[in-house]
Design a protein around this motif. Structure first.
Motif, PDB file in Angstrom:
ATOM      1  N   ALA A   1      -5.757  19.680  -1.760  1.00 14.06           N
ATOM      2  CA  ALA A   1      -5.081  18.422  -2.093  1.00 14.06           C
ATOM      3  C   ALA A   1      -5.931  17.257  -1.624  1.00 14.06           C
ATOM      4  CB  ALA A   1      -3.698  18.373  -1.439  1.00 14.06           C
ATOM      5  N   LYS A   2      -5.534  16.061  -2.010  1.00 14.46           N
ATOM      6  CA  LYS A   2      -6.162  14.836  -1.536  1.00 14.46           C
ATOM      7  C   LYS A   2      -5.123  13.733  -1.577  1.00 14.46           C
ATOM      8  CE  LYS A   2      -8.140  14.140  -6.143  1.00 14.46           C
ATOM      9  NZ  LYS A   2      -9.415  14.032  -6.909  1.00 14.46           N
ATOM     10  N   THR A   3      -5.399  12.674  -0.861  1.00 13.30           N
ATOM     11  CA  THR A   3      -4.494  11.535  -0.833  1.00 13.30           C
ATOM     12  C   THR A   3      -4.916  10.522  -1.883  1.00 13.30           C
ATOM     13  OG1 THR A   3      -4.196  11.852   1.550  1.00 13.30           O
ATOM     14  CG2 THR A   3      -3.489   9.733   0.615  1.00 13.30           C
ATOM     15  N   LYS A   4      -3.931  10.039  -2.642  1.00 12.72           N
ATOM     16  CA  LYS A   4      -4.183   8.948  -3.579  1.00 12.72           C
ATOM     17  C   LYS A   4      -3.561   7.687  -3.001  1.00 12.72           C
ATOM     18  CE  LYS A   4      -3.486   7.379  -8.348  1.00 12.72           C
ATOM     19  NZ  LYS A   4      -2.946   7.723  -9.682  1.00 12.72           N
ATOM     20  N   TYR A   5      -4.400   6.697  -2.724  1.00 12.79           N
ATOM     21  CA  TYR A   5      -3.951   5.422  -2.195  1.00 12.79           C
ATOM     22  C   TYR A   5      -3.795   4.446  -3.365  1.00 12.79           C
ATOM     23  CZ  TYR A   5      -6.129   7.564   1.918  1.00 12.79           C
ATOM     24  OH  TYR A   5      -6.505   8.431   2.916  1.00 12.79           O
ATOM     25  N   THR A   6      -2.668   3.758  -3.407  1.00 11.79           N
ATOM     26  CA  THR A   6      -2.412   2.794  -4.485  1.00 11.79           C
ATOM     27  C   THR A   6      -2.077   1.438  -3.880  1.00 11.79           C
ATOM     28  OG1 THR A   6      -1.600   4.527  -5.962  1.00 11.79           O
ATOM     29  CG2 THR A   6      -1.017   2.259  -6.510  1.00 11.79           C
ATOM     30  N   TYR A   7      -2.785   0.413  -4.341  1.00 10.88           N
ATOM     31  CA  TYR A   7      -2.589  -0.960  -3.884  1.00 10.88           C
ATOM     32  C   TYR A   7      -1.957  -1.773  -5.009  1.00 10.88           C
ATOM     33  CZ  TYR A   7      -5.818   0.097  -0.067  1.00 10.88           C
ATOM     34  OH  TYR A   7      -6.423   0.639   1.040  1.00 10.88           O
ATOM     35  N   THR A   8      -0.946  -2.543  -4.672  1.00  2.00           N
ATOM     36  CA  THR A   8      -0.331  -3.471  -5.623  1.00  2.00           C
ATOM     37  C   THR A   8      -0.466  -4.883  -5.064  1.00  2.00           C
ATOM     38  OG1 THR A   8       1.268  -1.790  -6.322  1.00  2.00           O
ATOM     39  CG2 THR A   8       1.773  -4.085  -6.869  1.00  2.00           C
ATOM     40  N   PHE A   9      -1.096  -5.754  -5.840  1.00  2.00           N
ATOM     41  CA  PHE A   9      -1.347  -7.131  -5.431  1.00  2.00           C
ATOM     42  C   PHE A   9      -0.381  -8.065  -6.149  1.00  2.00           C
ATOM     43  CE2 PHE A   9      -5.291  -4.753  -5.174  1.00  2.00           C
ATOM     44  CZ  PHE A   9      -5.698  -4.999  -3.883  1.00  2.00           C
ATOM     45  N   THR A  10       0.193  -9.009  -5.412  1.00  2.00           N
ATOM     46  CA  THR A  10       1.154  -9.947  -5.999  1.00  2.00           C
ATOM     47  C   THR A  10       0.848 -11.368  -5.543  1.00  2.00           C
ATOM     48  OG1 THR A  10       2.725  -9.619  -4.185  1.00  2.00           O
ATOM     49  CG2 THR A  10       2.988  -8.208  -6.116  1.00  2.00           C
ATOM     50  N   LYS A  11       1.243 -12.308  -6.385  1.00  2.00           N
ATOM     51  CA  LYS A  11       1.183 -13.744  -6.054  1.00  2.00           C
ATOM     52  C   LYS A  11       2.165 -14.436  -6.991  1.00  2.00           C
ATOM     53  CE  LYS A  11      -1.985 -17.734  -6.051  1.00  2.00           C
ATOM     54  NZ  LYS A  11      -1.801 -18.206  -4.655  1.00  2.00           N
ATOM     55  N   PRO A  12       3.013 -15.300  -6.464  1.00  2.00           N
ATOM     56  CA  PRO A  12       3.985 -15.972  -7.331  1.00  2.00           C
ATOM     57  C   PRO A  12       3.302 -16.656  -8.522  1.00  2.00           C
ATOM     58  CG  PRO A  12       4.498 -16.409  -5.036  1.00  2.00           C
ATOM     59  CD  PRO A  12       3.179 -15.696  -5.046  1.00  2.00           C
TER      60      PRO A  12
ATOM     61  N   ILE B   1       0.847  -1.192   0.000  1.00  2.00           N
ATOM     62  CA  ILE B   1       0.000   0.000   0.000  1.00  2.00           C
ATOM     63  C   ILE B   1       0.882   1.242   0.000  1.00  2.00           C
ATOM     64  CG2 ILE B   1      -1.806   1.271   1.221  1.00  2.00           C
ATOM     65  CD1 ILE B   1      -2.725  -1.361   2.432  1.00  2.00           C
ATOM     66  N   ALA B   2       0.586   2.159  -0.925  1.00  2.00           N
ATOM     67  CA  ALA B   2       1.305   3.430  -1.015  1.00  2.00           C
ATOM     68  C   ALA B   2       0.311   4.576  -0.932  1.00  2.00           C
ATOM     69  CB  ALA B   2       2.091   3.510  -2.323  1.00  2.00           C
ATOM     70  N   ALA B   3       0.788   5.762  -0.544  1.00  2.00           N
ATOM     71  CA  ALA B   3      -0.055   6.958  -0.475  1.00  2.00           C
ATOM     72  C   ALA B   3       0.752   8.161  -0.936  1.00  2.00           C
ATOM     73  CB  ALA B   3      -0.580   7.176   0.940  1.00  2.00           C
TER      74      ALA B   3
ATOM     75  N   TYR C   1       1.944 -14.988 -11.038  1.00  2.00           N
ATOM     76  CA  TYR C   1       0.907 -14.132 -11.606  1.00  2.00           C
ATOM     77  C   TYR C   1       1.443 -12.719 -11.803  1.00  2.00           C
ATOM     78  CZ  TYR C   1      -2.346 -17.848 -10.329  1.00  2.00           C
ATOM     79  OH  TYR C   1      -2.992 -19.043 -10.210  1.00  2.00           O
ATOM     80  N   THR C   2       0.976 -12.050 -12.855  1.00  2.00           N
ATOM     81  CA  THR C   2       1.334 -10.655 -13.087  1.00  2.00           C
ATOM     82  C   THR C   2       0.680  -9.788 -12.017  1.00  2.00           C
ATOM     83  OG1 THR C   2       1.463 -11.025 -15.459  1.00  2.00           O
ATOM     84  CG2 THR C   2       1.209  -8.739 -14.725  1.00  2.00           C
ATOM     85  N   PRO C   3       1.415  -8.867 -11.383  1.00  2.00           N
ATOM     86  CA  PRO C   3       0.816  -8.025 -10.332  1.00  2.00           C
ATOM     87  C   PRO C   3      -0.369  -7.213 -10.856  1.00  2.00           C
ATOM     88  CG  PRO C   3       3.202  -7.877 -10.264  1.00  2.00           C
ATOM     89  CD  PRO C   3       2.856  -8.616 -11.532  1.00  2.00           C
ATOM     90  N   GLY C   4      -1.273  -6.888  -9.960  1.00  2.00           N
ATOM     91  CA  GLY C   4      -2.401  -6.022 -10.266  1.00  2.00           C
ATOM     92  C   GLY C   4      -2.388  -4.800  -9.366  1.00  2.00           C
ATOM     93  N   THR C   5      -2.909  -3.678  -9.848  1.00  2.00           N
ATOM     94  CA  THR C   5      -2.942  -2.455  -9.040  1.00  2.00           C
ATOM     95  C   THR C   5      -4.321  -1.814  -9.115  1.00  2.00           C
ATOM     96  OG1 THR C   5      -2.211  -1.027 -10.856  1.00  2.00           O
ATOM     97  CG2 THR C   5      -0.498  -1.958  -9.428  1.00  2.00           C
ATOM     98  N   VAL C   6      -4.640  -1.052  -8.092  1.00  2.00           N
ATOM     99  CA  VAL C   6      -5.863  -0.258  -8.060  1.00  2.00           C
ATOM    100  C   VAL C   6      -5.615   0.945  -7.145  1.00  2.00           C
ATOM    101  CG1 VAL C   6      -6.931  -1.434  -6.099  1.00  2.00           C
ATOM    102  CG2 VAL C   6      -8.381  -0.389  -7.845  1.00  2.00           C
ATOM    103  N   SER C   7      -6.294   2.044  -7.403  1.00  2.00           N
ATOM    104  CA  SER C   7      -6.106   3.243  -6.574  1.00  2.00           C
ATOM    105  C   SER C   7      -7.421   3.977  -6.387  1.00  2.00           C
ATOM    106  CB  SER C   7      -5.064   4.181  -7.195  1.00  2.00           C
ATOM    107  OG  SER C   7      -5.515   4.662  -8.445  1.00  2.00           O
ATOM    108  N   TYR C   8      -7.484   4.784  -5.330  1.00  2.00           N
ATOM    109  CA  TYR C   8      -8.648   5.634  -5.082  1.00  2.00           C
ATOM    110  C   TYR C   8      -8.184   6.819  -4.239  1.00  2.00           C
ATOM    111  CZ  TYR C   8      -8.695   2.888  -0.724  1.00  2.00           C
ATOM    112  OH  TYR C   8      -8.342   2.263   0.442  1.00  2.00           O
ATOM    113  N   ASP C   9      -9.053   7.813  -4.112  1.00  2.00           N
ATOM    114  CA  ASP C   9      -8.689   9.073  -3.468  1.00  2.00           C
ATOM    115  C   ASP C   9      -9.437   9.297  -2.160  1.00  2.00           C
ATOM    116  OD1 ASP C   9      -7.073   9.666  -5.653  1.00  2.00           O
ATOM    117  OD2 ASP C   9      -8.662  10.763  -6.696  1.00  2.00           O
ATOM    118  N   SER C  10      -8.835  10.116  -1.311  1.00  2.00           N
ATOM    119  CA  SER C  10      -9.497  10.580  -0.089  1.00  2.00           C
ATOM    120  C   SER C  10     -10.370  11.787  -0.420  1.00  2.00           C
ATOM    121  CB  SER C  10      -8.449  10.994   0.946  1.00  2.00           C
ATOM    122  OG  SER C  10      -7.835  12.222   0.561  1.00  2.00           O
ATOM    123  N   ALA C  11     -11.002  12.328   0.600  1.00  2.00           N
ATOM    124  CA  ALA C  11     -11.674  13.620   0.459  1.00  2.00           C
ATOM    125  C   ALA C  11     -10.621  14.705   0.244  1.00  2.00           C
ATOM    126  CB  ALA C  11     -12.500  13.918   1.705  1.00  2.00           C
ATOM    127  N   VAL C  12     -11.057  15.854  -0.237  1.00  2.00           N
ATOM    128  CA  VAL C  12     -10.158  16.989  -0.460  1.00  2.00           C
ATOM    129  C   VAL C  12      -9.937  17.735   0.857  1.00  2.00           C
ATOM    130  CG1 VAL C  12      -9.939  19.232  -1.611  1.00  2.00           C
ATOM    131  CG2 VAL C  12     -10.837  17.252  -2.866  1.00  2.00           C
TER     132      VAL C  12
END
Length: 337
Positions: A167-178, A123-125, A180-191
């Motif tokens: 400004a707002k926070t953008k959260y980014t998720y990276t999913f991994t499993k041996p 998880i990144a922000a 398999y190609t990783p997958g990502t998704v992101s969403y934002d906080s309130a402003v």
């Protein structure tokens, strides 16, 4: 031939890569924001509702559900081998007296089917507007192994007399499993927005707020000013009325403020007001609002002649309210009378 990939679905408001063989495929739902009423003072934490961003003037709760499909592409066709379902609850609390704050988040234990076991998450922000975000989380957490907690620290640089961009926070998720190609998704906080508008080189008055949430300033106890506003509302004036009226919007523009005041206030008080010592013109809506002056129809505004000291007391009250609630240009607000 078989290729492995992870597909995710999330709500609210997620952003993902375009679908293509071996890459992330995402189904998303729109974010829905819900305000916990106007704020007359700093409030407790916003309440939480699943798949919603719930906010008040100084806090936010964002409760997100995420779905991951574990997919094999066999002969060009995707085959779901397993799924992962979990939710993340963010609780962000801003500070009225500091532009540095923190956020806590909770990742639930995932419900998995078949090959969904063993999927890990990082998880990144990231933020903006002069604010830097740093995540504290056990990266590579296996979602099926149990729940996990994390936090985001925020630090903001802002000089005296300045207002940072929203400004707002953008959260980014990276999913991994041996395998398999990783997958990502992101969403934002309130402003949110930080300022040090009332600060000086000696004393910082920095703080942050969620600007779309209305606040309220009280005129109760300022006898003539309070009376004038209540009489206007009794005649149908509704702007700034917290009981079902439209909000006013603060304006930082001294030239327009002066023009608004001159447009509705005569230069001298009527003789009867002079005899009563009420020589200061108080206008409503305030000249320092975008609805001030003659911007509204005459039946939505009024002036009241008051004593000079009452107008000065009102000015001090408004300045204290703006400083505490971090009310800046275009912010919505109500007037309690």
């Amino acid at each position: 031939m078989a290729l492995g990939l992870l597909g995710t679905a999330a709500a609210p408001s997620a952003v993902a890569d375009q679908p293509s063989p071996g890459q992330l495929r995402v189904t998303v739902g729109p974010a829905r924001s819900q305000v916990n009423g106007f704020a007359a003072g700093p409030a407790s934490n916003a309440t939480c509702t699943v798949n919603k961003i719930t906010i008040n003037r100084f806090s936010e709760c964002e409760w997100v559900t995420i779905h991951v499909d574990v997919i094999k592409v066999i002969d060009g066709r995707p085959v779901i081998e397993g799924t992962v379902d979990f939710d993340v609850k963010h609780q962000m609390t801003l500070k009225t007296n500091s532009a540095n704050w923190s956020e806590k988040f909770h990742v639930s234990k995932a419900r998995t089917t078949r090959a969904g076991k063993g999927v890990a998450v990082n998880i990144a922000a990231a933020s903006g507007g002069g604010t830097k975000a740093s995540v504290h989380f056990s990266q590579g957490h296996i979602l099926s192994s149990g729940a996990a907690d994390g936090s985001v620290g925020y630090k903001t640089s802002i000089p005296p007399k300045k207002i940072n961009p929203k400004a707002k926070t953008k959260y980014t998720y990276t999913f991994t499993k041996p395998g398999y190609t990783p997958g990502t998704v992101s969403y934002d906080s309130a402003v949110y927005r930080c300022d040090n508008y009332y600060g000086s080189s000696r004393t910082s008055r920095a703080g942050c707020a969620i600007p779309e949430v209305p606040t309220a300033v009280s005129m109760v106890g300022l006898a003539r000013i309070d009376e004038g506003i209540r009489k206007l509302r009794a005649r149908g004036g509704h702007y700034g009325d917290p009981n079902g009226g439209k909000p006013l919007h603060w304006m930082i523009n001294k030239r327009q403020e002066d023009a608004n005041r001159k447009a509705v206030c005569p230069r001298t008080a009527p003789p009867d007001m002079q005899r009563a010592g009420r020589t200061s013109c108080d206008e409503y809506p305030f000249a320092s609002s975008y609805e001030g002056g003659t911007h509204l129809h005459a039946n939505q505004r009024e002036i009241t002649w008051v004593k000079v000291q009452e107008n000065k007391s009102q000015g001090g009250r408004i300045t204290a309210w703006r400083g505490q609630m971090h009310v800046m240009d275009h912010d919505p607000f109500y007037v309690i009378a």
